[in-house]
Design a protein around this motif. Structure first.
Motif, PDB file in Angstrom:
ATOM      1  N   SER A   1       9.819 -11.357  -6.817  1.00  0.00           N
ATOM      2  CA  SER A   1       9.293 -12.489  -5.865  1.00  0.00           C
ATOM      3  C   SER A   1       9.579 -13.781  -6.251  1.00  0.00           C
ATOM      4  CB  SER A   1       8.107 -12.362  -5.279  1.00  0.00           C
ATOM      5  OG  SER A   1       7.670 -13.495  -4.200  1.00  0.00           O
ATOM      6  N   ASP A   2      10.087 -14.642  -5.385  1.00  0.00           N
ATOM      7  CA  ASP A   2      10.202 -16.193  -5.822  1.00  0.00           C
ATOM      8  C   ASP A   2       8.949 -16.854  -5.554  1.00  0.00           C
ATOM      9  OD1 ASP A   2      13.307 -16.361  -5.908  1.00  0.00           O
ATOM     10  OD2 ASP A   2      13.161 -15.174  -4.243  1.00  0.00           O
ATOM     11  N   GLU A   3       7.923 -16.290  -5.061  1.00  0.00           N
ATOM     12  CA  GLU A   3       6.680 -17.108  -4.440  1.00  0.00           C
ATOM     13  C   GLU A   3       5.729 -16.619  -5.342  1.00  0.00           C
ATOM     14  OE1 GLU A   3       6.493 -19.310  -2.201  1.00  0.00           O
ATOM     15  OE2 GLU A   3       8.866 -19.087  -1.450  1.00  0.00           O
ATOM     16  N   PRO A   4       5.162 -17.732  -6.147  1.00  0.00           N
ATOM     17  CA  PRO A   4       3.971 -17.584  -6.821  1.00  0.00           C
ATOM     18  C   PRO A   4       2.650 -16.976  -6.069  1.00  0.00           C
ATOM     19  CG  PRO A   4       5.022 -19.814  -7.323  1.00  0.00           C
ATOM     20  CD  PRO A   4       5.608 -19.117  -6.063  1.00  0.00           C
ATOM     21  N   ALA A   5       2.515 -17.362  -4.977  1.00  0.00           N
ATOM     22  CA  ALA A   5       1.302 -16.832  -4.034  1.00  0.00           C
ATOM     23  C   ALA A   5       1.474 -15.204  -3.881  1.00  0.00           C
ATOM     24  CB  ALA A   5       1.486 -17.511  -2.459  1.00  0.00           C
ATOM     25  N   VAL A   6       2.513 -14.662  -3.740  1.00  0.00           N
ATOM     26  CA  VAL A   6       2.870 -13.321  -3.528  1.00  0.00           C
ATOM     27  C   VAL A   6       2.470 -12.684  -4.857  1.00  0.00           C
ATOM     28  CG1 VAL A   6       4.505 -11.406  -3.102  1.00  0.00           C
ATOM     29  CG2 VAL A   6       4.369 -13.664  -1.622  1.00  0.00           C
ATOM     30  N   LEU A   7       3.098 -13.049  -5.903  1.00  0.00           N
ATOM     31  CA  LEU A   7       2.607 -12.593  -7.279  1.00  0.00           C
ATOM     32  C   LEU A   7       1.238 -12.735  -7.526  1.00  0.00           C
ATOM     33  CD1 LEU A   7       5.868 -14.109  -9.225  1.00  0.00           C
ATOM     34  CD2 LEU A   7       5.557 -11.854  -8.403  1.00  0.00           C
ATOM     35  N   ARG A   8       0.739 -13.973  -7.358  1.00  0.00           N
ATOM     36  CA  ARG A   8      -0.664 -13.963  -7.544  1.00  0.00           C
ATOM     37  C   ARG A   8      -1.570 -13.087  -6.842  1.00  0.00           C
ATOM     38  NH1 ARG A   8      -0.653 -19.004  -6.307  1.00  0.00           N
ATOM     39  NH2 ARG A   8      -0.472 -19.558  -8.165  1.00  0.00           N
ATOM     40  N   ALA A   9      -1.376 -12.640  -5.524  1.00  0.00           N
ATOM     41  CA  ALA A   9      -1.717 -11.919  -4.771  1.00  0.00           C
ATOM     42  C   ALA A   9      -1.721 -10.272  -5.372  1.00  0.00           C
ATOM     43  CB  ALA A   9      -1.412 -11.837  -3.262  1.00  0.00           C
ATOM     44  N   LEU A  10      -0.476 -10.006  -5.599  1.00  0.00           N
ATOM     45  CA  LEU A  10      -0.578  -8.760  -6.449  1.00  0.00           C
ATOM     46  C   LEU A  10      -1.128  -8.498  -7.574  1.00  0.00           C
ATOM     47  CD1 LEU A  10       1.017  -6.160  -6.652  1.00  0.00           C
ATOM     48  CD2 LEU A  10       3.077  -7.213  -7.748  1.00  0.00           C
ATOM     49  N   LEU A  11      -1.292  -9.590  -8.489  1.00  0.00           N
ATOM     50  CA  LEU A  11      -1.902  -9.436  -9.792  1.00  0.00           C
ATOM     51  C   LEU A  11      -3.518  -9.358  -9.614  1.00  0.00           C
ATOM     52  CD1 LEU A  11       0.061 -11.999 -11.785  1.00  0.00           C
ATOM     53  CD2 LEU A  11      -0.059  -9.855 -12.265  1.00  0.00           C
ATOM     54  N   SER A  12      -3.943 -10.143  -8.613  1.00  0.00           N
ATOM     55  CA  SER A  12      -5.574 -10.072  -8.060  1.00  0.00           C
ATOM     56  C   SER A  12      -5.744  -8.660  -7.618  1.00  0.00           C
ATOM     57  CB  SER A  12      -5.722 -11.412  -7.417  1.00  0.00           C
ATOM     58  OG  SER A  12      -5.236 -11.240  -6.094  1.00  0.00           O
ATOM     59  N   SER A  13      -5.012  -7.998  -6.976  1.00  0.00           N
ATOM     60  CA  SER A  13      -5.260  -6.873  -6.205  1.00  0.00           C
ATOM     61  C   SER A  13      -5.446  -5.749  -6.996  1.00  0.00           C
ATOM     62  CB  SER A  13      -4.347  -6.610  -5.089  1.00  0.00           C
ATOM     63  OG  SER A  13      -3.026  -6.030  -5.763  1.00  0.00           O
ATOM     64  N   ARG A  14      -4.884  -5.849  -8.321  1.00  0.00           N
ATOM     65  CA  ARG A  14      -5.149  -4.718  -9.304  1.00  0.00           C
ATOM     66  C   ARG A  14      -6.498  -4.482 -10.069  1.00  0.00           C
ATOM     67  NH1 ARG A  14       0.665  -5.977 -12.191  1.00  0.00           N
ATOM     68  NH2 ARG A  14      -0.575  -6.825 -13.749  1.00  0.00           N
TER      69      ARG A  14
END
Length: 215
Positions: free
Chosen positions: A202-215
């Motif tokens: 992803s280019d979007e920090p918000a998407v990466l942040r959401a993935l990281l926080s879901s783990r």
């Protein structure tokens, strides 16, 4: 394994590297070009003898400073897992990357990906390289399915438009990581995880942040 958060193109600048490391991305991707015997990291393309770099609606001066691959690696302070996306169709670039990694003494794991699989194969001979084969269209995907069935690799990177639950399941019988791009909104992130892909580019920090926080 847990789904990987992969910061697309973040390694193409030192500022992007810092931001992605601060975010906590699992993998930082950069685009590697060979030009006049030098290894550069950038997304923009050259235009032959014309004095600019370009990509779609973006232009930059060809004389602007360019980040070298060695400079990027030496700037790393976080034991970053890089994914080097090899551009072009010349295995000489892959050999130059192999020489640079050897000469710099870098032997930490590094992912190497590309649509020109012979270049990836060159670097896959190094024991610390994790090879990733890319596919952007249906013909490449068909060839990819056959290739990994015959000769499994660490991972694949497949455009999101090509993936279905069945394709992902088939790929995961032969590879550890099925990555896909571009995953740049939260709805697409949810549907991508639902079909079983375990590498989100992803280019979007918000998407990466959401993935990281879901783990």
């Amino acid at each position: 394994m847990r789904s990987l958060a992969i910061a697309h193109r973040a390694g193409n600048s030192l500022a992007g590297l810092h931001a992605a490391n601060t975010l906590g991305a699992d993998v930082i991707e950069c685009d590697v070009h060979e030009r006049r015997g030098q290894l550069e990291v950038r997304h923009l393309k050259t235009a032959g003898p014309l004095p600019f770099l370009w990509d779609r609606w973006e232009l930059a001066s060809a004389s602007a400073p360019r980040l070298g691959l060695l400079e990027l690696l030496e700037a790393d302070r976080h034991a970053t897992l890089f994914m080097l996306d090899l551009k072009g169709r010349r295995t000489s670039a892959a050999r130059a990357v192999a020489d640079l990694l050897h000469e710099s003494g870098r032997d930490r794991p590094v992912m190497v990906c590309g649509r020109h699989w012979p270049s990836v194969d060159v670097l896959a001979e190094l024991p610390f390289v994790l090879p990733v084969l890319s596919a952007r269209n249906r013909l490449e995907l068909s060839r990819l399915l056959e290739r990994v069935r015959r000769s499994p690799v660490h991972g694949v990177s497949v455009h999101r438009s090509l993936l279905t639950p069945q394709i992902v399941a088939q790929l995961r019988t032969s590879v550890e990581v099925v990555m896909t791009w571009p995953i740049n909104d939260l709805d697409l992130l949810e549907s991508t995880l639902a079909i079983g892909a375990n590498g989100v580019i992803s280019d979007e920090p918000a998407v990466l942040r959401a993935l990281l926080s879901s783990r």
